[in-house]
Design a protein around this motif. Structure first.
Motif, PDB file in Angstrom:
ATOM      1  N   MET A   1      24.424  58.707  35.254  1.00  0.00           N
ATOM      2  CA  MET A   1      24.096  57.397  35.678  1.00  0.00           C
ATOM      3  C   MET A   1      25.164  56.618  34.788  1.00  0.00           C
ATOM      4  N   VAL A   2      25.470  55.587  35.646  1.00  0.00           N
ATOM      5  CA  VAL A   2      26.549  54.471  35.199  1.00  0.00           C
ATOM      6  C   VAL A   2      25.577  53.407  34.351  1.00  0.00           C
ATOM      7  N   LEU A   3      25.875  53.096  33.200  1.00  0.00           N
ATOM      8  CA  LEU A   3      25.026  51.971  32.491  1.00  0.00           C
ATOM      9  C   LEU A   3      25.761  50.918  32.565  1.00  0.00           C
ATOM     10  N   SER A   4      27.126  50.818  32.475  1.00  0.00           N
ATOM     11  CA  SER A   4      27.835  49.645  32.468  1.00  0.00           C
ATOM     12  C   SER A   4      28.463  49.356  33.825  1.00  0.00           C
ATOM     13  N   ARG A   5      28.910  47.902  34.321  1.00  0.00           N
ATOM     14  CA  ARG A   5      29.460  47.780  35.588  1.00  0.00           C
ATOM     15  C   ARG A   5      30.483  48.749  35.776  1.00  0.00           C
ATOM     16  N   PRO A   6      30.332  49.254  37.292  1.00  0.00           N
ATOM     17  CA  PRO A   6      31.665  50.311  37.525  1.00  0.00           C
ATOM     18  C   PRO A   6      33.056  49.440  37.388  1.00  0.00           C
ATOM     19  N   ARG A   7      33.853  50.419  36.724  1.00  0.00           N
ATOM     20  CA  ARG A   7      35.013  49.709  36.552  1.00  0.00           C
ATOM     21  C   ARG A   7      35.736  49.491  37.988  1.00  0.00           C
ATOM     22  N   ILE A   8      36.871  48.391  37.972  1.00  0.00           N
ATOM     23  CA  ILE A   8      37.295  47.877  39.273  1.00  0.00           C
ATOM     24  C   ILE A   8      38.901  48.153  39.230  1.00  0.00           C
ATOM     25  N   LYS A   9      39.323  48.900  40.259  1.00  0.00           N
ATOM     26  CA  LYS A   9      40.773  48.876  40.141  1.00  0.00           C
ATOM     27  C   LYS A   9      41.445  48.215  41.588  1.00  0.00           C
ATOM     28  N   ILE A  10      42.314  47.360  41.430  1.00  0.00           N
ATOM     29  CA  ILE A  10      42.873  46.741  42.510  1.00  0.00           C
ATOM     30  C   ILE A  10      44.143  47.581  42.639  1.00  0.00           C
ATOM     31  N   CYS A  11      44.191  48.221  43.910  1.00  0.00           N
ATOM     32  CA  CYS A  11      45.590  48.883  44.192  1.00  0.00           C
ATOM     33  C   CYS A  11      46.345  48.258  45.096  1.00  0.00           C
ATOM     34  N   GLY A  12      47.652  48.905  45.136  1.00  0.00           N
ATOM     35  CA  GLY A  12      48.857  48.425  46.093  1.00  0.00           C
ATOM     36  C   GLY A  12      49.191  47.033  45.495  1.00  0.00           C
ATOM     37  N   ILE A  13      49.369  46.755  44.441  1.00  0.00           N
ATOM     38  CA  ILE A  13      49.804  45.541  44.084  1.00  0.00           C
ATOM     39  C   ILE A  13      51.311  45.355  44.041  1.00  0.00           C
ATOM     40  N   THR A  14      51.789  44.437  44.929  1.00  0.00           N
ATOM     41  CA  THR A  14      53.209  44.300  45.031  1.00  0.00           C
ATOM     42  C   THR A  14      53.782  42.973  44.484  1.00  0.00           C
ATOM     43  N   ARG A  15      53.043  42.074  44.153  1.00  0.00           N
ATOM     44  CA  ARG A  15      53.377  40.712  43.757  1.00  0.00           C
ATOM     45  C   ARG A  15      53.005  40.527  42.278  1.00  0.00           C
ATOM     46  N   GLU A  16      53.557  39.781  41.380  1.00  0.00           N
ATOM     47  CA  GLU A  16      52.938  39.353  39.962  1.00  0.00           C
ATOM     48  C   GLU A  16      51.821  38.596  40.180  1.00  0.00           C
ATOM     49  N   GLU A  17      51.898  37.418  41.005  1.00  0.00           N
ATOM     50  CA  GLU A  17      50.823  36.671  41.288  1.00  0.00           C
ATOM     51  C   GLU A  17      49.804  37.519  41.551  1.00  0.00           C
ATOM     52  N   ASP A  18      49.843  38.462  42.433  1.00  0.00           N
ATOM     53  CA  ASP A  18      48.568  39.311  42.704  1.00  0.00           C
ATOM     54  C   ASP A  18      47.943  40.019  41.501  1.00  0.00           C
ATOM     55  N   ALA A  19      48.904  40.458  40.768  1.00  0.00           N
ATOM     56  CA  ALA A  19      48.468  41.286  39.548  1.00  0.00           C
ATOM     57  C   ALA A  19      47.659  40.131  38.526  1.00  0.00           C
ATOM     58  N   ILE A  20      48.238  39.051  38.585  1.00  0.00           N
ATOM     59  CA  ILE A  20      47.439  38.236  37.739  1.00  0.00           C
ATOM     60  C   ILE A  20      46.118  37.635  38.525  1.00  0.00           C
ATOM     61  N   ALA A  21      45.927  37.552  39.505  1.00  0.00           N
ATOM     62  CA  ALA A  21      44.766  37.142  40.305  1.00  0.00           C
ATOM     63  C   ALA A  21      43.752  38.197  40.000  1.00  0.00           C
ATOM     64  N   ALA A  22      44.101  39.569  39.996  1.00  0.00           N
ATOM     65  CA  ALA A  22      43.203  40.564  39.932  1.00  0.00           C
ATOM     66  C   ALA A  22      42.721  40.871  38.439  1.00  0.00           C
ATOM     67  N   ALA A  23      43.643  40.300  37.542  1.00  0.00           N
ATOM     68  CA  ALA A  23      43.287  40.379  36.087  1.00  0.00           C
ATOM     69  C   ALA A  23      42.172  39.099  35.778  1.00  0.00           C
ATOM     70  N   GLU A  24      42.477  37.866  36.204  1.00  0.00           N
ATOM     71  CA  GLU A  24      41.595  36.675  36.210  1.00  0.00           C
ATOM     72  C   GLU A  24      40.397  36.897  36.857  1.00  0.00           C
ATOM     73  N   ALA A  25      40.321  37.705  38.003  1.00  0.00           N
ATOM     74  CA  ALA A  25      38.968  37.920  38.596  1.00  0.00           C
ATOM     75  C   ALA A  25      38.336  39.018  37.734  1.00  0.00           C
ATOM     76  N   GLY A  26      38.716  39.753  36.776  1.00  0.00           N
ATOM     77  CA  GLY A  26      37.941  40.711  36.189  1.00  0.00           C
ATOM     78  C   GLY A  26      38.283  41.963  36.434  1.00  0.00           C
ATOM     79  N   ALA A  27      39.110  42.413  37.204  1.00  0.00           N
ATOM     80  CA  ALA A  27      39.597  43.773  37.565  1.00  0.00           C
ATOM     81  C   ALA A  27      40.020  44.408  36.082  1.00  0.00           C
ATOM     82  N   ASP A  28      39.769  45.866  36.070  1.00  0.00           N
ATOM     83  CA  ASP A  28      39.936  46.563  34.935  1.00  0.00           C
ATOM     84  C   ASP A  28      41.350  47.091  34.979  1.00  0.00           C
ATOM     85  N   ALA A  29      41.736  47.660  36.201  1.00  0.00           N
ATOM     86  CA  ALA A  29      42.927  48.118  36.421  1.00  0.00           C
ATOM     87  C   ALA A  29      43.664  47.457  37.849  1.00  0.00           C
TER      88      ALA A  29
END
Length: 212
Positions: free
Chosen positions: A1-29
């Motif tokens: 059973m997952v007690l915490s929110r499932p971790r979120i990975k945004i894959c296939g990042i090719t640009r710095e701005e997309d990595a920052i957007a993922a982090a700001e949205a709350g992505a874990d990886a």
């Protein structure tokens, strides 16, 4: 059973701005694809710049598909990767041969595949389950039959394959994965992420966990 929110990975990042957007949205990886045949392939120097743009506590995952050991070592020398993801036909010995934490991707075509992978890749930190396509190693944009996944996996499961903001809520409720992995489902075009779609995806995972 997952007690915490499932971790979120945004894959296939090719640009710095997309990595920052993922982090700001709350992505874990975030995931960096080092497979030249992929539309989301990122050269090592660009990968290094993306990694340097990230704030603390966002895991950087390097994705490899049947790469040589020499290339994996070269990537580790250029980019401070936190985790390795092997998505090809690599053996367990190869995956574990770099002194680095790793996960194993499995292309699921029936209920036996994951059980076999659990037995073979038991030293992995987790198994990433993706849709099977005989012609490509991931990034298919299609889902698979989630009922093929074990109800009590022996290691953390990372669910991938055709996930979007529209279906990830159902996926989280049915599979109870340790983490979810999305690439094409948050893009405006291959390799280019949409900040809006990233935010919607993260919001849906979070709301599903809070209301479940």
């Amino acid at each position: 059973m997952v007690l915490s929110r499932p971790r979120i990975k945004i894959c296939g990042i090719t640009r710095e701005e997309d990595a920052i957007a993922a982090a700001e949205a709350g992505a874990d990886a975030i995931g960096l694809v080092f497979h030249p045949d992929s539309a989301r392939y990122v050269p090592l120097e660009q990968a290094r710049r993306i990694r340097e743009a990230l704030p603390p506590f966002v895991t950087t995952v390097g994705l490899f598909v049947n790469a040589s050991g020499r290339f994996v070592e070269e990537a580790l020398g250029h980019v401070p990767l936190d985790l390795l993801q092997f998505h090809g036909d690599e053996s367990a010995a190869f995956c574990g041969g770099f002194g680095h934490p790793w996960i194993r991707a499995v292309r699921v075509r029936d209920s036996r595949v994951v059980v076999a992978a659990e037995n073979t890749y038991y030293r992995a930190l987790g198994l990433l389950t993706d849709a099977y396509d005989p012609d490509c190693y991931g990034g298919t944009g299609t889902t698979f039959n989630w009922d093929w996944l074990p109800s009590t996996p022996s290691m953390p499961l990372i669910l991938a394959g055709g996930l979007t903001a529209e279906n990830v809520g159902e996926a989280v409720r049915r599979v109870r994965p340790w983490a979810v992995d999305v690439s094409g489902g948050v893009e405006s075009e291959p390799g280019i992420k949409s900040r809006r779609r990233i935010n919607e995806f993260v919001r849906e995972v979070t709301l599903t966990h809070e209301t479940d």
